[in-house]
Scaffold this motif. Structure first.
Motif, PDB file in Angstrom:
ATOM      1  N   CYS B  29       0.986  -1.175  -0.010  1.00 32.83           N
ATOM      2  CA  CYS B  29       0.045   0.089   0.007  1.00 32.83           C
ATOM      3  C   CYS B  29       0.630   1.314  -0.040  1.00 32.83           C
ATOM      4  O   CYS B  29       0.548   2.077  -0.945  1.00 32.83           O
ATOM      5  N   LEU B  30       1.854   1.178   0.883  1.00 34.42           N
ATOM      6  CA  LEU B  30       2.739   2.466   0.937  1.00 34.42           C
ATOM      7  C   LEU B  30       4.077   2.330   0.164  1.00 34.42           C
ATOM      8  O   LEU B  30       4.466   3.316  -0.583  1.00 34.42           O
ATOM      9  N   CYS B  33       3.078   3.532  -3.313  1.00 31.92           N
ATOM     10  CA  CYS B  33       2.786   4.825  -3.521  1.00 31.92           C
ATOM     11  C   CYS B  33       3.774   5.672  -4.417  1.00 31.92           C
ATOM     12  O   CYS B  33       4.811   5.460  -4.171  1.00 31.92           O
ATOM     13  N   TYR B  35       3.773   8.952  -4.821  1.00 32.65           N
ATOM     14  CA  TYR B  35       4.001  10.253  -4.254  1.00 32.65           C
ATOM     15  C   TYR B  35       4.886  10.421  -2.999  1.00 32.65           C
ATOM     16  O   TYR B  35       5.272  11.229  -2.476  1.00 32.65           O
ATOM     17  N   MET B  36       5.191   9.071  -2.508  1.00 37.51           N
ATOM     18  CA  MET B  36       6.305   9.204  -1.431  1.00 37.51           C
ATOM     19  C   MET B  36       7.394   7.715  -1.767  1.00 37.51           C
ATOM     20  O   MET B  36       6.548   6.828  -2.086  1.00 37.51           O
ATOM     21  N   VAL B  58       2.679  10.277   6.773  1.00 34.38           N
ATOM     22  CA  VAL B  58       1.845   9.684   5.529  1.00 34.38           C
ATOM     23  C   VAL B  58       0.580  10.581   5.452  1.00 34.38           C
ATOM     24  O   VAL B  58      -0.039  10.781   4.531  1.00 34.38           O
ATOM     25  N   CYS B  62       0.185  12.275   1.804  1.00 31.17           N
ATOM     26  CA  CYS B  62      -0.771  11.718   0.933  1.00 31.17           C
ATOM     27  C   CYS B  62      -1.436  12.634  -0.059  1.00 31.17           C
ATOM     28  O   CYS B  62      -1.820  13.622   0.347  1.00 31.17           O
ATOM     29  N   VAL B  63      -1.573  12.419  -1.402  1.00 33.10           N
ATOM     30  CA  VAL B  63      -2.233  13.102  -2.309  1.00 33.10           C
ATOM     31  C   VAL B  63      -3.700  12.835  -2.636  1.00 33.10           C
ATOM     32  O   VAL B  63      -4.101  13.435  -3.453  1.00 33.10           O
ATOM     33  N   CYS B  65      -4.724   9.933  -4.004  1.00 31.53           N
ATOM     34  CA  CYS B  65      -4.742   9.222  -5.249  1.00 31.53           C
ATOM     35  C   CYS B  65      -5.706   8.189  -5.202  1.00 31.53           C
ATOM     36  O   CYS B  65      -5.936   7.646  -6.196  1.00 31.53           O
ATOM     37  N   TYR B  66      -5.896   7.402  -3.940  1.00 28.58           N
ATOM     38  CA  TYR B  66      -6.626   6.161  -3.757  1.00 28.58           C
ATOM     39  C   TYR B  66      -6.057   5.176  -4.239  1.00 28.58           C
ATOM     40  O   TYR B  66      -6.528   4.115  -3.978  1.00 28.58           O
ATOM     41  N   ALA B  67      -4.898   5.273  -4.887  1.00 23.21           N
ATOM     42  CA  ALA B  67      -4.188   4.120  -5.504  1.00 23.21           C
ATOM     43  C   ALA B  67      -3.979   2.938  -4.549  1.00 23.21           C
ATOM     44  O   ALA B  67      -3.961   1.602  -4.678  1.00 23.21           O
ATOM     45  N   CYS B  68      -3.680   3.242  -3.007  1.00 25.47           N
ATOM     46  CA  CYS B  68      -3.150   2.032  -2.195  1.00 25.47           C
ATOM     47  C   CYS B  68      -4.440   1.363  -1.869  1.00 25.47           C
ATOM     48  O   CYS B  68      -4.163   0.051  -1.558  1.00 25.47           O
ATOM     49  N   TYR B  71      -3.555  -1.048  -4.482  1.00 24.23           N
ATOM     50  CA  TYR B  71      -2.213  -1.815  -4.091  1.00 24.23           C
ATOM     51  C   TYR B  71      -2.271  -2.811  -3.167  1.00 24.23           C
ATOM     52  O   TYR B  71      -1.543  -4.075  -3.115  1.00 24.23           O
ATOM     53  N   ILE B  82      -6.566   6.113   5.927  1.00 25.22           N
ATOM     54  CA  ILE B  82      -5.891   7.360   6.002  1.00 25.22           C
ATOM     55  C   ILE B  82      -6.744   8.600   6.191  1.00 25.22           C
ATOM     56  O   ILE B  82      -6.490   9.427   6.814  1.00 25.22           O
TER      57      ILE B  82
HETATM   58  S1  SF4 Z   1      -3.818   7.654  -1.324  1.00 25.34           S
HETATM   59 FE1  SF4 Z   1      -2.132   7.692  -2.942  1.00 25.34          FE
HETATM   60  S2  SF4 Z   1      -0.912   9.256  -2.244  1.00 25.34           S
HETATM   61 FE2  SF4 Z   1      -2.150   8.487  -0.516  1.00 25.34          FE
HETATM   62  S3  SF4 Z   1      -1.022   6.913   0.600  1.00 25.34           S
HETATM   63 FE3  SF4 Z   1      -2.321   5.849  -0.979  1.00 25.34          FE
HETATM   64  S4  SF4 Z   1      -1.026   5.899  -2.778  1.00 25.34           S
HETATM   65 FE4  SF4 Z   1       0.005   7.049  -1.562  1.00 25.34          FE
END
Ligand code: SF4
Ligand code: FAD
Ligand code: SF4
Lengths: 458, 350
Positions: B29-30, B33, B35-36, B58, B62-63, B65-68, B71, B82
Motif C-alpha cells: 500500500c505504501l 505509493c 508520491y512517497m 503519511v 498523501c495526495v 490518489c486512492y491508489a493504495c 495496491y 488514512i
Molecule cells: S492515497 Fe495515494 S498518495 Fe495517499 S498513500 Fe495512498 S497511494 Fe499514496
C-alpha cells in the motif's frame, strides 16, 4: 414639431431629432434606482460642429443639455432631471486614428467599448485598451467621464488616467483641444502642458461635451490566464493584494464575493490575471504569484481554487458577461451598485457592512472589487440586483444603496459615479474651499447652467 | 410516499483488519505509493502507527490518489483508514477555504431536483455533472432517464478534503432518495458514484438497496448489442485512469474490452493501469504546485512519447484538470462514452 425641434432638425436632419413620447420614454430612465424623468427632445448629432450648434441653441433657449453614451452608468447620470435635450452621441462612432508605435487611439464620443475592442482585435492584434466589464454598448468616453476602471487598471490606474487628449465642446459652444493635440498633430499625451483635462473628467458632462478622445493603448500579449486565490477571512484581502501587486506580475486583480452559487458561498475570491507571449512567461509569473502567497497556503488560511476550463473561460472573458447576467438575476430589469473607491486596507470593513446591509434589508448582493493601481485603491461594489416590478424589493434596495453610500464615506472612501443624492452627501463632507472652487469652475464654464443640471450642484 | 431508511451514523464503521497488516508480506500500500518514496521498513512502521490510530507523516504527504486501495491485495482499506485518520487528527489536505467551498458545493439548493417524477429504468445518474446531459444521447443511451444534481451526489469527493464524516452524514439521504425512486438498478456516469455505492459502502457496512452499474460495463454491453454498427476508429489512445477507479479495479478490464470493440489501440506507456498517475487536479488543490506540474508533465510526455492521438477520460474532473495540458501537446481529450459514440458514427457536440 415645435420650434426647438425644428431648429434641431435643421442642425442634424429630421431623422435624428425627436420629441415623440415613445422615444422620450426610452431616455427617461436607466437601469438604476433614480426616478425617471422625460427629456423634451432627443437629438443624435453626427459631427462636432453639429454638437456645437446644438449647444449654442441650448444657450439661446436656456434648455438643459444631457450628453448620453450607452446610458449604462446606472446611477441616473443620464436622466434629464430637469428635462431638456438629450444629446445621444452614438452616431459619432468613428475610430479616427490608431498610432501603433505611440500606442494610442483617437476616437469619437460614441464609439462603444465593444466596437473598439473588435476593431483593435481585427486590425491591431498587438494592442488593447483597458476594457471595463460593462456591456459592450457602453461608450469609451462615457466610461472615461465617470473615471471608470477596466482590465488594465491594476497596472495603469483609472481608465481616465489613460487619456492622452480631448476635443470638447464647451458649454458656451467653443470647440477646444486639450493635450498635445492642441499644439501638434499628435495625440500622444496631456503632458507637458498644464493639465486641464480634469475639467471634464468626473464632471458627468456638466462642464462640456467630449467629442473626441485620445486614449492610451497597451501591449496585448498572446496568452492570458487566471489564478483564483480564495480566503474566508476578509482581513487577509488587503495583504494578499499588497503581496501580489508587489510582484508586478499581475494584469487585472479583482475580488469577488457572492452567496450564489454554493461554490462561492462563504469565501472571497481574488482573481489574479496574468498575461504572456509564451508559456514560459506565463509560468514565470504564475510561480512568482504562488510564491508570494505561500505563507497563507502553508497556514491553510488561503489557497488557489481548483478552476475548471469553463470557470476560467468565464473569468477571462472581456468584458466578463457573468457580471451582466448577475445584474438581472432578480429579473424585472433593475440593477444598481454603489461602488465607492476605497483604500484597499478598508476592504474588511466594507465587506462586513455589505453583509450587514444585505441581511438587514433582505436583498441579495454581488460584490465585485477591482484593484486600481498597484494597490493604490480599489473599487468596492455594493451590488444589488432588484426587481423593478416589485416595489417592496425596490424600496429595500434603495435603502441598502443609501446606507452603502453613507458607509463608504464613513470608512474613508468616496462613492464612485454617485447618483445625485450621493453627490450631495459627498459635497456635504467636502473641503469647503474645494467645493467653492468646483462651483466657480462650473459657473465660469457654464454660465447659463445648461449642462446636465442637477449633477454636482451644491 | 417518501420512505426513510433506517441508517444512522453509528452504522458506518470502517471494516479494517489490523491483523492483515501485522502479517503483511509486502506493505505494498505504501511501498508502491507514487508520491512517497518509502521502503518496506518505513512503510511497515508508518502503517503500524496508522493501524494503531496514531499520527504519521503519511497523513500529511498523501495526495489522496486512492491508489493504495488497489495496491493492497489483501482486501484491507488503507486509504479509507488514512482519510479517517486525517480527519481524526485535524490534518487538512487542502487549505480551509477550498474545503469550505466544496462542503458548500454539495448542499442542495432550491434549483436541485430531489424527485425526478417519471424517471424510469434504464436510468443513469450524472451526479454533479449537468453539463454532460446533452452527451447522454444517441444509440447508446436510447430510452434512458437521467437523474442529476445534488440529491444524487455521491459525496465521495470529501475523501480528498480530509472530511470523510461528511460522506457518512449525507450518504444515507442520497441512498434513500435513489431507492425512493424505486430504481432496482442504476448506471453511474461517474465511477466515483459507482465506487461509493459498492466499495465505500461495503467497507463501512452500509446497505445499498439497489444495484449499481459501472458506466463502462454498461457501455460494453450496449456496444456488443450494436456491434454491427461499429466502425473501428483506428486511432491510438492513452487512457487517463481516475482515482476512483482504484476502488473498483475489477471493472478495469472493460476499458480494454471497449477499446477492442471499437478498434482503438491503447498505447503502451509507463503511467498506465496500476501505475497510472493522478490527473493533477487534487494535487494542485493541495497547493503542491511543483508536484502538480511534475505529475502532469510526466503524464503528458508519456502520452506524447507513446504517440497517443486521443486522451480518453473516464472522469469529468480529470477531464477538467488535464484536458488543457493534453491539447497543448496536440492530443485530443475525449470522454469514453463520447469516443464510443464516435465509433457508432455519431456526431459529438462540443
Ligand atoms: S492515497 Fe495515494 S498518495 Fe495517499 S498513500 Fe495512498 S497511494 Fe499514496
Ligand atoms: C453589468 C455592468 C458592469 C459594469 N462594469 C463596469 C466596470 O467594470 N468598470 C467600469 O468602469 N464601469 C462599469 N460599469 C458602469 C458603466 O456601464 C460603464 O462605466 C460605462 O462605460 C459607462 O459608459 P456609458 O456610455 O454607458 O456612459 P453613460 O451612462 O451614457 O454616461 C456616463 C456619464 O458621462 C456623461 N457623458 C457621456 N458621454 C459624454 C460625453 N461625450 N461628454 C461629456 N459627458 C458625457 C453622461 O452625461 C453621464 O453623466 C458597469 C455597468 C454594468 C451595467
Ligand atoms: S493495507 Fe494491505 S498492503 Fe497495506 S499493510 Fe495492510 S494488508 Fe498490507
Amino acid at each position: 414639431m415645435d420650434r426647438v425641434c425644428e431648429r434641431l432638425a435643421r442642425i442634424v436632419g429630421e431623422n435624428y431629432v425627436s420629441n415623440m413620447k415613445e422615444e422620450l420614454y426610452i431616455y427617461s430612465q436607466d437601469p438604476g434606482m433614480m426616478e425617471p424623468r422625460e427629456p423634451d427632445y432627443v437629438v443624435m448629432p453626427k459631427t462636432t460642429v453639429e454638437v456645437q450648434k446644438i449647444v449654442k441653441l441650448a444657450n439661446e433657449e436656456k434648455i438643459p443639455v444631457i450628453p448620453v453614451g450607452g446610458s449604462l452608468s446606472l446611477s441616473g447620470l443620464v436622466i434629464p432631471h430637469k428635462g431638456g435635450i438629450v444629446l445621444d452621441l452614438k452616431r459619432m462612432d468613428k475610430i479616427i486614428e490608431v498610432n501603433e508605435r505611440c500606442r494610442y487611439v483617437v476616437i469619437e464620443a460614441g464609439v462603444t467599448t465593444g466596437r473598439l475592442k473588435a476593431y483593435l482585435e481585427k486590425h491591431y492584434p498587438r494592442l488593447r485598451f483597458s476594457i471595463p466589464d460593462a456591456p459592450p454598448s457602453a461608450t469609451v468616453v462615457g466610461n472615461i467621464v465617470i473615471h471608470g476602471q477596466g482590465h488594465l487598471s491594476q497596472q495603469y490606474g483609472f481608465n481616465s488616467d489613460m487619456v492622452t487628449g480631448l476635443e470638447v465642446v464647451l458649454p458656451t459652444g467653443e470647440i477646444c483641444k486639450i493635450g498635445s493635440c492642441s499644439v501638434s498633430p499628435y495625440w500622444f499625451s496631456l503632458a507637458p502642458l498644464p493639465d486641464i483635462a480634469g475639467l471634464f473628467l468626473g464632471w458627468f458632462g456638466t462642464t462640456g461635451i467630449i467629442t473626441k478622445l485620445g486614449l492610451r493603448l497597451y501591449p496585448r500579449k498572446k496568452l492570458r490566464d487566471i489564478e483564483v486565490f480564495i480566503v474566508e477571512d476578509p482581513h487577509l484581502v488587503p495583504d494578499v493584494v499588497y503581496r501580489v501587486t508587489h510582484t508586478e506580475m499581475a494584469e487585472d486583480i479583482f475580488v469577488n464575493a457572492q452567496p450564489y452559487p454554493p461554490i462561492f458561498k462563504d469565501i472571497i475570491m481574488m482573481g489574479i490575471c496574468i498575461t504572456g507571449d509564451s508559456e514560459e512567461e506565463l509560468e514565470f509569473k504564475r510561480r512568482m504569484i504562488w510564491n508570494v502567497l505561500r505563507t497563507y497556503i502553508d497556514s491553510k488560511e488561503g489557497g488557489f481554487m481548483m478552476t475548471t476550463p469553463d470557470v476560467k473561460r468565464a473569468l477571462l472573458e472581456m468584458p466578463i458577461t457573468g457580471t451582466t447576467r448577475f445584474a438581472d438575476v432578480m429579473k424585472g430589469g433593475g440593477f444598481e451598485y454603489c461602488g465607492p473607491i476605497i483604500p484597499v486596507e478598508k476592504y474588511p470593513e466594507a465587506y462586513k457592512k455589505l453583509l450587514e446591509l444585505s441581511s438587514e434589508y433582505g436583498v441579495t448582493y454581488g460584490n465585485t472589487c477591482r484593484v486600481i493601481g498597484r494597490g493604490h485603491c480599489m473599487m468596492f461594489a455594493f451590488g444589488y440586483p432588484f426587481n423593478r416590478a416589485d416595489p417592496d424589493n425596490m424600496e429595500r434596495t434603495k435603502k441598502a444603496l443609501h446606507e452603502s453610500n453613507v458607509a463608504s464615506l464613513d470608512i474613508g472612501g468616496v462613492p464612485w459615479k454617485p447618483e445625485v443624492p450621493a453627490q450631495k452627501m459627498i459635497m456635504a463632507r467636502m473641503d469647503k474651499n474645494t467645493l467653492e472652487l468646483m462651483k466657480r469652475i462650473k459657473r465660469f464654464l457654464d454660465p447659463n447652467g445648461i449642462m446636465n443640471p442637477g449633477n454636482w450642484e451644491g | 410516499m417518501y420512505r426513510k431508511l433506517v441508517l444512522t451514523l453509528s452504522d458506518f464503521k470502517l471494516k479494517f483488519d489490523q491483523k492483515l497488516c501485522e502479517t503483511c508480506p509486502t506493505y505494498d500500500c505504501l511501498v508502491r505509493c507514487q508520491y512517497m518514496n518509502l521502503d518496506k521498513e518505513v512503510a511497515k512502521i508508518e502503517m503500524q502507527k496508522m493501524v494503531r490510530g496514531e499520527n504519521s507523516f503519511v497523513l500529511y504527504r498523501c495526495v489522496t490518489c486512492y491508489a493504495c486501495e488497489e495496491y493492497c491485495k489483501r482486501g484491507n482499506h488503507p486509504f479509507y483508514l488514512i482519510s479517517d485518520l486525517q480527519e481524526k487528527n485535524s490534518i487538512l489536505p487542502m487549505p480551509k477555504p477550498l474545503i469550505t467551498q466544496w462542503i458548500n458545493t454539495g448542499i442542495p439548493t432550491k434549483k436541485d431536483i430531489r424527485e425526478f417524477w417519471g424517471a424510469v429504468e434504464p436510468v443513469i445518474s450524472l451526479c454533479l455533472f449537468p453539463e454532460y446531459i446533452n452527451s447522454i444521447e444517441g444509440k447508446l443511451f436510447e430510452g434512458f432517464s437521467i437523474v442529476v444534481g445534488r440529491y444524487f451526489f455521491c459525496q465521495l469527493a470529501y475523501l480528498h478534503f480530509g472530511r470523510p464524516s461528511i460522506i457518512r452524514e449525507r450518504l444515507s439521504s442520497i441512498i434513500e432518495n435513489i431507492a425512493n425512486h424505486g430504481f432496482q438498478e442504476i448506471v453511474f456516469f461517474h465511477d466515483e458514484c459507482y465506487s461509493t455505492f459498492t466499495s465505500y459502502t461495503q467497507a463501512y457496512g452500509i446497505q445499498v438497496p439497489f444495484r449499481s452499474v459501472h458506466l463502462f460495463e454498461y457501455l460494453y454491453g450496449r456496444l456488443r448489442e450494436l456491434e454491427d454498427e461499429i466502425s473501428p476508429l483506428n486511432v491510438k489512445v492513452a487512457y487517463q485512469r481516475p482515482c476512483s477507479s482504484r476502488l473498483a479495479p475489477e471493472k478495469e478490464h472493460f476499458v480494454d474490452d471497449i477499446f477492442n470493440l471499437i478498434g482503438v489501440e491503447r498505447v503502451e506507456r509507463e503511467y498506465d493501469r496500476e501505475n497510472s498517475l493522478c490527473c493533477g487536479g487534487i494535487i494542485r488543490g493541495q497547493q503542491r504546485y511543483d508536484l502538480f506540474v511534475d505529475v502532469q508533465r510526466r503524464n503528458v510526455v508519456d502520452m506524447v512519447n507513446a504517440e497517443a492521438e486521443y486522451c480518453v477520460f473516464n472522469c469529468p474532473m480529470c477531464f477538467a484538470s488535464l484536458s488543457e495540458a493534453v491539447v497543448k501537446r496536440d492530443i485530443k481529450p475525449i470522454m469514453m462514452h463520447e469516443l464510443c459514440r464516435l465509433a457508432l458514427g455519431e456526431v459529438i457536440k462540443s
